[in-house]
Write a protein that holds these residues in place. Structure first.
Motif, PDB file in Angstrom:
ATOM      1  N   PHE A 177       7.277  -8.575  -3.922  1.00  0.00           N
ATOM      2  CA  PHE A 177       6.172  -7.910  -4.602  1.00  0.00           C
ATOM      3  C   PHE A 177       6.724  -7.117  -5.784  1.00  0.00           C
ATOM      4  CE2 PHE A 177       5.438  -8.124  -0.035  1.00  0.00           C
ATOM      5  CZ  PHE A 177       4.248  -8.838   0.030  1.00  0.00           C
ATOM      6  N   ASP A 178       6.027  -7.215  -6.907  1.00  0.00           N
ATOM      7  CA  ASP A 178       6.394  -6.455  -8.101  1.00  0.00           C
ATOM      8  C   ASP A 178       5.279  -5.462  -8.404  1.00  0.00           C
ATOM      9  OD1 ASP A 178       7.561  -5.510 -10.383  1.00  0.00           O
ATOM     10  OD2 ASP A 178       7.217  -7.310 -11.583  1.00  0.00           O
ATOM     11  N   PRO A 179       5.491  -4.158  -8.137  1.00  0.00           N
ATOM     12  CA  PRO A 179       4.425  -3.167  -8.336  1.00  0.00           C
ATOM     13  C   PRO A 179       4.031  -3.022  -9.804  1.00  0.00           C
ATOM     14  CG  PRO A 179       6.157  -2.313  -6.903  1.00  0.00           C
ATOM     15  CD  PRO A 179       6.683  -3.579  -7.514  1.00  0.00           C
ATOM     16  N   GLU A 180       2.785  -2.644 -10.005  1.00  0.00           N
ATOM     17  CA  GLU A 180       2.296  -2.346 -11.354  1.00  0.00           C
ATOM     18  C   GLU A 180       2.936  -1.060 -11.869  1.00  0.00           C
ATOM     19  OE1 GLU A 180       0.508  -4.077 -13.355  1.00  0.00           O
ATOM     20  OE2 GLU A 180      -0.173  -5.680 -12.023  1.00  0.00           O
ATOM     21  N   SER A 181       2.870  -0.892 -13.197  1.00  0.00           N
ATOM     22  CA  SER A 181       3.525   0.256 -13.833  1.00  0.00           C
ATOM     23  C   SER A 181       2.967   1.593 -13.346  1.00  0.00           C
ATOM     24  CB  SER A 181       3.368   0.153 -15.352  1.00  0.00           C
ATOM     25  OG  SER A 181       3.994  -0.998 -15.844  1.00  0.00           O
ATOM     26  N   CYS A 182       1.658   1.649 -13.058  1.00  0.00           N
ATOM     27  CA  CYS A 182       1.085   2.919 -12.613  1.00  0.00           C
ATOM     28  C   CYS A 182       1.686   3.355 -11.281  1.00  0.00           C
ATOM     29  CB  CYS A 182      -0.440   2.831 -12.524  1.00  0.00           C
ATOM     30  SG  CYS A 182      -1.069   1.557 -11.410  1.00  0.00           S
ATOM     31  N   VAL A 183       2.107   2.396 -10.464  1.00  0.00           N
ATOM     32  CA  VAL A 183       2.724   2.713  -9.167  1.00  0.00           C
ATOM     33  C   VAL A 183       4.124   3.279  -9.382  1.00  0.00           C
ATOM     34  CG1 VAL A 183       3.511   1.778  -6.967  1.00  0.00           C
ATOM     35  CG2 VAL A 183       1.360   0.988  -7.964  1.00  0.00           C
ATOM     36  N   THR A 184       4.909   2.617 -10.213  1.00  0.00           N
ATOM     37  CA  THR A 184       6.270   3.096 -10.442  1.00  0.00           C
ATOM     38  C   THR A 184       6.271   4.420 -11.186  1.00  0.00           C
ATOM     39  OG1 THR A 184       6.430   1.737 -12.452  1.00  0.00           O
ATOM     40  CG2 THR A 184       7.226   0.784 -10.389  1.00  0.00           C
ATOM     41  N   ARG A 185       5.353   4.578 -12.153  1.00  0.00           N
ATOM     42  CA  ARG A 185       5.343   5.826 -12.939  1.00  0.00           C
ATOM     43  C   ARG A 185       4.912   7.013 -12.092  1.00  0.00           C
ATOM     44  NH1 ARG A 185       6.840   9.404 -14.875  1.00  0.00           N
ATOM     45  NH2 ARG A 185       6.766  10.233 -16.991  1.00  0.00           N
ATOM     46  N   SER A 186       4.100   6.785 -11.089  1.00  0.00           N
ATOM     47  CA  SER A 186       3.685   7.870 -10.191  1.00  0.00           C
ATOM     48  C   SER A 186       4.601   7.997  -8.985  1.00  0.00           C
ATOM     49  CB  SER A 186       2.237   7.667  -9.733  1.00  0.00           C
ATOM     50  OG  SER A 186       2.073   6.392  -9.149  1.00  0.00           O
ATOM     51  N   THR A 187       5.704   7.231  -8.987  1.00  0.00           N
ATOM     52  CA  THR A 187       6.703   7.224  -7.911  1.00  0.00           C
ATOM     53  C   THR A 187       6.073   7.019  -6.535  1.00  0.00           C
ATOM     54  OG1 THR A 187       6.746   9.649  -7.690  1.00  0.00           O
ATOM     55  CG2 THR A 187       8.288   8.671  -9.261  1.00  0.00           C
ATOM     56  N   LEU A 188       5.249   5.989  -6.441  1.00  0.00           N
ATOM     57  CA  LEU A 188       4.550   5.698  -5.189  1.00  0.00           C
ATOM     58  C   LEU A 188       4.916   4.313  -4.652  1.00  0.00           C
ATOM     59  CD1 LEU A 188       0.998   7.119  -6.064  1.00  0.00           C
ATOM     60  CD2 LEU A 188       2.816   8.208  -4.728  1.00  0.00           C
ATOM     61  N   VAL A 189       6.123   3.855  -4.951  1.00  0.00           N
ATOM     62  CA  VAL A 189       6.533   2.517  -4.519  1.00  0.00           C
ATOM     63  C   VAL A 189       6.585   2.428  -3.000  1.00  0.00           C
ATOM     64  CG1 VAL A 189       8.411   0.834  -4.570  1.00  0.00           C
ATOM     65  CG2 VAL A 189       7.785   2.073  -6.654  1.00  0.00           C
TER      66      VAL A 189
ATOM     67  N   ALA B 269      -1.257   8.522 -12.962  1.00  0.00           N
ATOM     68  CA  ALA B 269      -0.725   7.524 -13.878  1.00  0.00           C
ATOM     69  C   ALA B 269      -1.799   6.456 -14.042  1.00  0.00           C
ATOM     70  CB  ALA B 269       0.561   6.910 -13.339  1.00  0.00           C
ATOM     71  N   VAL B 270      -2.367   6.367 -15.251  1.00  0.00           N
ATOM     72  CA  VAL B 270      -3.549   5.540 -15.479  1.00  0.00           C
ATOM     73  C   VAL B 270      -3.162   4.290 -16.263  1.00  0.00           C
ATOM     74  CG1 VAL B 270      -5.876   5.465 -16.427  1.00  0.00           C
ATOM     75  CG2 VAL B 270      -4.984   7.608 -15.494  1.00  0.00           C
ATOM     76  N   GLN B 271      -3.474   3.152 -15.677  1.00  0.00           N
ATOM     77  CA  GLN B 271      -3.175   1.851 -16.277  1.00  0.00           C
ATOM     78  C   GLN B 271      -4.473   1.089 -16.465  1.00  0.00           C
ATOM     79  OE1 GLN B 271      -0.124  -0.321 -14.190  1.00  0.00           O
ATOM     80  NE2 GLN B 271      -0.755  -2.300 -15.007  1.00  0.00           N
ATOM     81  N   LEU B 272      -4.585   0.386 -17.594  1.00  0.00           N
ATOM     82  CA  LEU B 272      -5.739  -0.466 -17.862  1.00  0.00           C
ATOM     83  C   LEU B 272      -5.237  -1.888 -18.062  1.00  0.00           C
ATOM     84  CD1 LEU B 272      -8.788  -0.788 -18.483  1.00  0.00           C
ATOM     85  CD2 LEU B 272      -8.227  -0.365 -20.882  1.00  0.00           C
ATOM     86  N   GLY B 273      -5.633  -2.782 -17.178  1.00  0.00           N
ATOM     87  CA  GLY B 273      -5.093  -4.128 -17.247  1.00  0.00           C
ATOM     88  C   GLY B 273      -3.595  -4.084 -17.006  1.00  0.00           C
TER      89      GLY B 273
ATOM     90  N   ASP C 177       7.910 -10.366   5.275  1.00  0.00           N
ATOM     91  CA  ASP C 177       7.907 -11.667   5.938  1.00  0.00           C
ATOM     92  C   ASP C 177       6.590 -12.400   5.769  1.00  0.00           C
ATOM     93  OD1 ASP C 177      10.530 -11.585   7.106  1.00  0.00           O
ATOM     94  OD2 ASP C 177       9.770 -10.090   8.518  1.00  0.00           O
ATOM     95  N   ALA C 178       5.538 -11.661   5.414  1.00  0.00           N
ATOM     96  CA  ALA C 178       4.209 -12.266   5.283  1.00  0.00           C
ATOM     97  C   ALA C 178       3.632 -11.916   3.918  1.00  0.00           C
ATOM     98  CB  ALA C 178       3.280 -11.768   6.394  1.00  0.00           C
ATOM     99  N   ALA C 179       2.845 -12.818   3.396  1.00  0.00           N
ATOM    100  CA  ALA C 179       2.186 -12.555   2.116  1.00  0.00           C
ATOM    101  C   ALA C 179       1.136 -11.465   2.286  1.00  0.00           C
ATOM    102  CB  ALA C 179       1.540 -13.832   1.593  1.00  0.00           C
ATOM    103  N   ALA C 180       0.995 -10.641   1.270  1.00  0.00           N
ATOM    104  CA  ALA C 180      -0.044  -9.621   1.219  1.00  0.00           C
ATOM    105  C   ALA C 180      -0.488  -9.503  -0.233  1.00  0.00           C
ATOM    106  CB  ALA C 180       0.488  -8.286   1.740  1.00  0.00           C
ATOM    107  N   PHE C 181      -1.696  -8.974  -0.430  1.00  0.00           N
ATOM    108  CA  PHE C 181      -2.238  -8.952  -1.778  1.00  0.00           C
ATOM    109  C   PHE C 181      -2.861  -7.594  -2.087  1.00  0.00           C
ATOM    110  CE2 PHE C 181      -2.267 -13.304  -0.288  1.00  0.00           C
ATOM    111  CZ  PHE C 181      -1.610 -13.952  -1.323  1.00  0.00           C
ATOM    112  N   SER C 182      -2.608  -7.127  -3.275  1.00  0.00           N
ATOM    113  CA  SER C 182      -3.184  -5.882  -3.766  1.00  0.00           C
ATOM    114  C   SER C 182      -3.242  -5.967  -5.284  1.00  0.00           C
ATOM    115  CB  SER C 182      -2.325  -4.676  -3.359  1.00  0.00           C
ATOM    116  OG  SER C 182      -2.710  -3.514  -4.082  1.00  0.00           O
ATOM    117  N   PRO C 183      -4.300  -5.409  -5.918  1.00  0.00           N
ATOM    118  CA  PRO C 183      -4.303  -5.337  -7.371  1.00  0.00           C
ATOM    119  C   PRO C 183      -3.114  -4.557  -7.927  1.00  0.00           C
ATOM    120  CG  PRO C 183      -6.485  -4.857  -6.493  1.00  0.00           C
ATOM    121  CD  PRO C 183      -5.545  -4.871  -5.329  1.00  0.00           C
TER     122      PRO C 183
END
Length: 387
Positions: A268-280, A215-219, A302-308
């Motif tokens: 956390f709100d996953p990007e569309s490429c994550v949900t479309r590939s069912t990798l939540v 699942a390919v997302q650009l921006g 319980d703790a902040a984490a960061f990912s693109p």
């Protein structure tokens, strides 16, 4: 585009005319542009040149890349973004096989493959488009039907992007694609290596079992589902791909348990490429988070984490949804809705903004969802990774 116009554009005279045009012409107004060009060129040529300048300006806005391609309006709309095409071409180049784009269009994917010095050719059913594609790529583009390719695909790597147009409108029925979806799958399966580009929203029932899916997302824009066959494909793998960062997430990664837990301080709100590939759940494990509901993609920790691959939020408050209750809480907190997001919630963000009316205060993000059977709103502050 008619064939006569395409022939003019690819001719030495057409190329010279395009190259001679000064910068600063009114490309935002095709009519004014054509009128201005008629002072120098015959009417038909002025119209063709004006169209190309207008389409090149649109391509530059859409792709963020300026290049001297020849375009048609429909072809530009369907063209693969250069960054997506480049990633695919990098992978095809590793196979050390001749590549044939069976649905060449204007040559966006083919141009990326040719730029990597991979022997390649294109197939295109529309004669005018085939002429432009050959000029854009510098490689042979022959006329033909992708459903009946004039190549020995068993020895080739093939690219297929079935047309999703029926006349002047788009179709979302894979049986109405050109070539038909089942024909495209059969061709890709019979090739030494194959890749099919599919619309992001295609029904999962059309995805062949046991293939590799990206699942390919650009921006912020989901671009395509990419299905790989044959050489180099990893059967059964699902992958989320986020460009231009090049961030990926695979189905082979550990995943968090499916059991939901109550929300904590961070969401956390996953990007569309994550949900479309069912990798939540794989993303949840990577973030140290858990599910709020087995059917909702919002995650908590319980703790902040960061990912693109996800937006991170600090929860300021959470309450059962009601417009009046939310408006009162926003006034108490002196907040205004800067961003509104939703998952499994029946009201569109624009409509919700109207319901809330004008509010003054510090900007916050509102996350609307349904947990179990309870419609809930989270009032949040968006967090960003430290520099």
């Amino acid at each position: 585009m008619d064939l006569a116009r395409a022939r003019y554009l690819v001719s030495p005279a057409g190329k010279s005319a395009l190259a001679s045009l000064p910068a600063g012409l009114p490309v935002e107004s095709p009519g004014r542009l054509a009128t201005a060009l008629r002072r120098t060129f015959p009417a038909a040529e002025a119209s063709a040149l004006a169209e190309q300048l207008t389409l090149r300006a649109r391509a530059s806005r859409n792709h963020g890349i300026s290049r001297e391609f020849l375009y048609t309006a429909e072809g530009l709309e369907m063209m693969t973004h250069p960054l997506v095409a480049a990633r695919r071409a990098d992978r095809l180049a590793v196979y050390e096989r001749d590549v044939v784009d069976l649905t060449a269009g204007l040559g966006g994917d083919l141009h990326a493959v040719a730029a990597r010095d991979v022997p390649c050719a294109g197939l295109e059913r529309e004669p005018a488009t085939a002429l432009l594609a050959a000029a854009n790529t510098g490689v042979p583009v022959v006329r033909g039907d992708a459903a009946h390719p004039p190549f020995d695909v068993a020895r080739l790597a093939v690219v297929l992007d079935p047309s999703r147009r029926a006349g002047t409108s788009r179709t979302f029925d894979p049986a109405a694609y050109s070539p038909r979806w089942d024909a495209a799958v059969a061709i890709a399966t019979s090739a030494a290596a194959g890749v099919i580009k599919a619309q992001p929203g295609i029904d999962a029932s059309y995805i062949p079992p046991g293939i590799e899916l990206e699942a390919v997302q650009l921006g912020t824009s989901m671009r395509e589902l990419t299905i790989w066959f044959g050489q180099g494909a990893e059967p059964g793998i699902r992958r989320a791909v986020l460009l231009p960062a090049g961030e990926t997430l695979e189905s082979t990664e550990p995943e968090t348990p499916p059991e939901p837990r109550p929300p904590a301080t961070f969401l956390f709100d996953p990007e569309s490429c994550v949900t479309r590939s069912t990798l939540v759940r794989q993303l949840a494990h990577r973030l140290g988070a858990w599910m709020l509901d087995p059917h909702i993609a919002y995650l908590s920790a319980d703790a902040a984490a960061f990912s693109p691959l996800a937006a991170t939020f600090q929860v300021l408050d959470a309450l059962p949804f009601s417009v009046s209750r939310l408006k009162e809480r926003m006034r108490q907190g002196r907040w205004r809705a800067d961003e509104i997001r939703r998952r499994a919630f029946p009201v569109e963000p624009d409509e919700m903004r109207k319901l809330l009316g004008r509010l003054e205060g510090d900007p916050v993000t509102l996350l609307f969802t349904t947990i179990g059977s309870q419609r809930t709103v989270f009032i949040c502050r968006r967090l960003f990774a430290p520099a």
